[in-house]
Design a protein around this motif. Structure first.
Motif, PDB file in Angstrom:
ATOM      1  N   ASP A 222       0.820  -1.212   0.000  1.00 49.51           N
ATOM      2  CA  ASP A 222       0.000   0.000   0.000  1.00 49.51           C
ATOM      3  C   ASP A 222       0.856   1.265   0.000  1.00 49.51           C
ATOM      4  O   ASP A 222       0.369   2.346  -0.316  1.00 49.51           O
ATOM      5  CB  ASP A 222      -0.927   0.022   1.217  1.00 49.51           C
ATOM      6  N   SER A 223       2.136   1.134   0.378  1.00 50.22           N
ATOM      7  CA  SER A 223       3.034   2.285   0.412  1.00 50.22           C
ATOM      8  C   SER A 223       3.608   2.625  -0.954  1.00 50.22           C
ATOM      9  O   SER A 223       4.153   3.693  -1.154  1.00 50.22           O
ATOM     10  CB  SER A 223       4.202   2.019   1.366  1.00 50.22           C
ATOM     11  N   ILE A 224       3.508   1.712  -1.919  1.00 45.62           N
ATOM     12  CA  ILE A 224       4.070   1.922  -3.246  1.00 45.62           C
ATOM     13  C   ILE A 224       3.087   2.729  -4.085  1.00 45.62           C
ATOM     14  O   ILE A 224       1.950   2.328  -4.268  1.00 45.62           O
ATOM     15  CB  ILE A 224       4.373   0.581  -3.933  1.00 45.62           C
ATOM     16  N   ILE A 225       3.548   3.879  -4.596  1.00 43.20           N
ATOM     17  CA  ILE A 225       2.632   4.728  -5.354  1.00 43.20           C
ATOM     18  C   ILE A 225       3.176   5.103  -6.730  1.00 43.20           C
ATOM     19  O   ILE A 225       2.642   5.984  -7.381  1.00 43.20           O
ATOM     20  CB  ILE A 225       2.255   5.991  -4.565  1.00 43.20           C
ATOM     21  N   GLY A 226       4.198   4.431  -7.200  1.00 42.52           N
ATOM     22  CA  GLY A 226       4.719   4.729  -8.531  1.00 42.52           C
ATOM     23  C   GLY A 226       6.009   4.002  -8.822  1.00 42.52           C
ATOM     24  O   GLY A 226       6.614   3.403  -7.943  1.00 42.52           O
ATOM     25  N   LYS A 227       6.434   4.070 -10.069  1.00 46.73           N
ATOM     26  CA  LYS A 227       7.648   3.411 -10.534  1.00 46.73           C
ATOM     27  C   LYS A 227       8.398   4.389 -11.431  1.00 46.73           C
ATOM     28  O   LYS A 227       7.777   5.191 -12.135  1.00 46.73           O
ATOM     29  CB  LYS A 227       7.283   2.145 -11.307  1.00 46.73           C
ATOM     30  N   LYS A 228       9.731   4.327 -11.409  1.00 40.04           N
ATOM     31  CA  LYS A 228      10.550   5.232 -12.205  1.00 40.04           C
ATOM     32  C   LYS A 228      11.826   4.505 -12.615  1.00 40.04           C
ATOM     33  O   LYS A 228      12.340   3.675 -11.866  1.00 40.04           O
ATOM     34  CB  LYS A 228      10.892   6.472 -11.360  1.00 40.04           C
ATOM     35  N   ILE A 229      12.344   4.839 -13.778  1.00 36.13           N
ATOM     36  CA  ILE A 229      13.612   4.276 -14.230  1.00 36.13           C
ATOM     37  C   ILE A 229      14.738   5.243 -13.856  1.00 36.13           C
ATOM     38  O   ILE A 229      14.686   6.431 -14.180  1.00 36.13           O
ATOM     39  CB  ILE A 229      13.616   4.034 -15.755  1.00 36.13           C
ATOM     40  N   PHE A 230      15.721   4.717 -13.136  1.00 37.57           N
ATOM     41  CA  PHE A 230      16.952   5.440 -12.839  1.00 37.57           C
ATOM     42  C   PHE A 230      18.078   4.765 -13.611  1.00 37.57           C
ATOM     43  O   PHE A 230      17.906   3.682 -14.162  1.00 37.57           O
ATOM     44  CB  PHE A 230      17.262   5.388 -11.335  1.00 37.57           C
ATOM     45  N   PHE A 231      19.242   5.391 -13.614  1.00 36.70           N
ATOM     46  CA  PHE A 231      20.402   4.845 -14.296  1.00 36.70           C
ATOM     47  C   PHE A 231      21.561   4.721 -13.322  1.00 36.70           C
ATOM     48  O   PHE A 231      21.954   5.708 -12.702  1.00 36.70           O
ATOM     49  CB  PHE A 231      20.798   5.739 -15.481  1.00 36.70           C
ATOM     50  N   ALA A 232      22.079   3.493 -13.202  1.00 36.09           N
ATOM     51  CA  ALA A 232      23.289   3.257 -12.424  1.00 36.09           C
ATOM     52  C   ALA A 232      24.472   3.671 -13.281  1.00 36.09           C
ATOM     53  O   ALA A 232      24.422   3.578 -14.502  1.00 36.09           O
ATOM     54  CB  ALA A 232      23.383   1.780 -12.045  1.00 36.09           C
ATOM     55  N   GLU A 233      25.548   4.115 -12.642  1.00 35.14           N
ATOM     56  CA  GLU A 233      26.740   4.550 -13.361  1.00 35.14           C
ATOM     57  C   GLU A 233      27.848   3.513 -13.245  1.00 35.14           C
ATOM     58  O   GLU A 233      28.242   3.152 -12.138  1.00 35.14           O
ATOM     59  CB  GLU A 233      27.284   5.844 -12.757  1.00 35.14           C
ATOM     60  N   ARG A 234      28.331   3.062 -14.396  1.00 33.52           N
ATOM     61  CA  ARG A 234      29.500   2.187 -14.405  1.00 33.52           C
ATOM     62  C   ARG A 234      30.739   3.044 -14.145  1.00 33.52           C
ATOM     63  O   ARG A 234      30.899   4.111 -14.728  1.00 33.52           O
ATOM     64  CB  ARG A 234      29.671   1.526 -15.768  1.00 33.52           C
ATOM     65  N   TYR A 235      31.603   2.586 -13.264  1.00 33.25           N
ATOM     66  CA  TYR A 235      32.910   3.212 -13.067  1.00 33.25           C
ATOM     67  C   TYR A 235      33.808   2.230 -12.346  1.00 33.25           C
ATOM     68  O   TYR A 235      33.373   1.176 -11.890  1.00 33.25           O
ATOM     69  CB  TYR A 235      32.824   4.557 -12.335  1.00 33.25           C
ATOM     70  N   GLY A 236      35.070   2.560 -12.260  1.00 38.24           N
ATOM     71  CA  GLY A 236      36.043   1.669 -11.643  1.00 38.24           C
ATOM     72  C   GLY A 236      36.921   2.394 -10.653  1.00 38.24           C
ATOM     73  O   GLY A 236      36.596   3.466 -10.181  1.00 38.24           O
ATOM     74  N   GLY A 237      38.050   1.777 -10.353  1.00 37.96           N
ATOM     75  CA  GLY A 237      38.987   2.328  -9.384  1.00 37.96           C
ATOM     76  C   GLY A 237      39.043   1.454  -8.150  1.00 37.96           C
ATOM     77  O   GLY A 237      38.281   0.499  -7.999  1.00 37.96           O
ATOM     78  N   ASP A 238      39.981   1.763  -7.272  1.00 38.92           N
ATOM     79  CA  ASP A 238      40.055   0.986  -6.039  1.00 38.92           C
ATOM     80  C   ASP A 238      39.042   1.528  -5.040  1.00 38.92           C
ATOM     81  O   ASP A 238      38.549   2.626  -5.168  1.00 38.92           O
ATOM     82  CB  ASP A 238      41.474   0.996  -5.459  1.00 38.92           C
ATOM     83  N   GLY A 239      38.683   0.737  -4.080  1.00 41.09           N
ATOM     84  CA  GLY A 239      37.704   1.157  -3.091  1.00 41.09           C
ATOM     85  C   GLY A 239      36.277   0.764  -3.417  1.00 41.09           C
ATOM     86  O   GLY A 239      35.378   0.986  -2.617  1.00 41.09           O
ATOM     87  N   ILE A 240      36.034   0.176  -4.598  1.00 36.77           N
ATOM     88  CA  ILE A 240      34.667  -0.251  -4.918  1.00 36.77           C
ATOM     89  C   ILE A 240      34.530  -1.773  -4.821  1.00 36.77           C
ATOM     90  O   ILE A 240      33.515  -2.325  -5.221  1.00 36.77           O
ATOM     91  CB  ILE A 240      34.192   0.265  -6.292  1.00 36.77           C
ATOM     92  N   LEU A 241      35.588  -2.403  -4.289  1.00 35.56           N
ATOM     93  CA  LEU A 241      35.614  -3.858  -4.135  1.00 35.56           C
ATOM     94  C   LEU A 241      35.317  -4.524  -5.472  1.00 35.56           C
ATOM     95  O   LEU A 241      35.954  -4.206  -6.457  1.00 35.56           O
ATOM     96  CB  LEU A 241      34.654  -4.289  -3.035  1.00 35.56           C
ATOM     97  N   ASN A 242      34.353  -5.424  -5.520  1.00 37.41           N
ATOM     98  CA  ASN A 242      34.063  -6.058  -6.807  1.00 37.41           C
ATOM     99  C   ASN A 242      32.756  -5.547  -7.416  1.00 37.41           C
ATOM    100  O   ASN A 242      32.130  -6.229  -8.196  1.00 37.41           O
ATOM    101  CB  ASN A 242      34.067  -7.585  -6.688  1.00 37.41           C
ATOM    102  N   ASN A 243      32.374  -4.336  -7.063  1.00 37.85           N
ATOM    103  CA  ASN A 243      31.218  -3.702  -7.686  1.00 37.85           C
ATOM    104  C   ASN A 243      31.613  -3.152  -9.055  1.00 37.85           C
ATOM    105  O   ASN A 243      32.786  -2.926  -9.337  1.00 37.85           O
ATOM    106  CB  ASN A 243      30.666  -2.580  -6.808  1.00 37.85           C
TER     107      ASN A 243
END
Length: 191
Positions: free
Chosen positions: A58-79
């Motif tokens: 009942d708390s859900i009132i909509g849906k939206k598309i977001f965009f994740a950003e690909r990037y690298g470097g140290d400190g992001i582990l295996n993401n």
């Protein structure tokens, strides 16, 4: 001088859906950014999550598309980049839950941090305060927050329970956008 914006890098984006909730409230609204959204409009456009831990249907009132950003470097582990962030072409939303850039690893290997996609409310407030301080202190400014949203739910870290928040901030191109995430291995999705 041509200034590169995040929207100029479509090759870094991975679309994912998020759900809007009628829970949550603004605890910080940066009137100094002049972005032409009222507090109610900003809350309506950015009160989204991919993880409905304590939300009922009942708390859900909509849906939206977001965009994740690909990037690298140290400190992001295996993401593979921003595993807990989404961009909608205007603002960058941090803490909305996991997306497909969270790497395949046992969650307990590093605790929940960054693996659950959440952001604590105190860290969201802390980042918004430091963004304002650094913006004044440095000659080229800093990434500033437009708002902080209290999602009105808690989440568990290995040693504590924390209030969950969302950080709505200005988008920025970073050097990491031009570095590969060499340790990223996508989770296999169950069908």
């Amino acid at each position: 001088m041509c200034r590169l914006t995040l929207s100029d890098l479509p090759e870094v984006f991975v679309p994912f859906p998020a759900l809007r909730s009628n829970k949550g409230k603004l605890v910080f609204y940066n009137k100094n950014l002049n972005f032409n959204l009222s507090e109610a409009e900003l809350l309506s456009r950015y009160n989204y999550t991919t993880s409905l831990t304590n939300f009922d249907t009942d708390s859900i009132i909509g849906k939206k598309i977001f965009f994740a950003e690909r990037y690298g470097g140290d400190g992001i582990l295996n993401n593979g980049g921003g595993g807990r962030c989404g961009f909608d072409g205007i603002f960058h939303l941090k803490g909305l839950g996991t997306n497909q850039l969270v790497g395949a690893r046992p969650r307990d290997a590093y605790g929940n941090s960054h693996g659950n996609g959440f952001l604590s409310l105190d860290v969201a407030i802390y980042e918004s305060i430091w963004g304002e301080i650094i913006n004044v202190a440095l000659p080229y400014g800093a990434t500033r927050a437009a708002a902080v949203i209290d999602l009105d739910e808690d989440f568990e870290e290995p040693d504590q329970t924390l209030p969950r928040g969302l950080l709505v901030r200005m988008p920025a191109v970073r050097p990491a956008h031009f570095i590969r995430a060499v340790y990223f291995k996508e989770k296999s999705l169950a069908t």
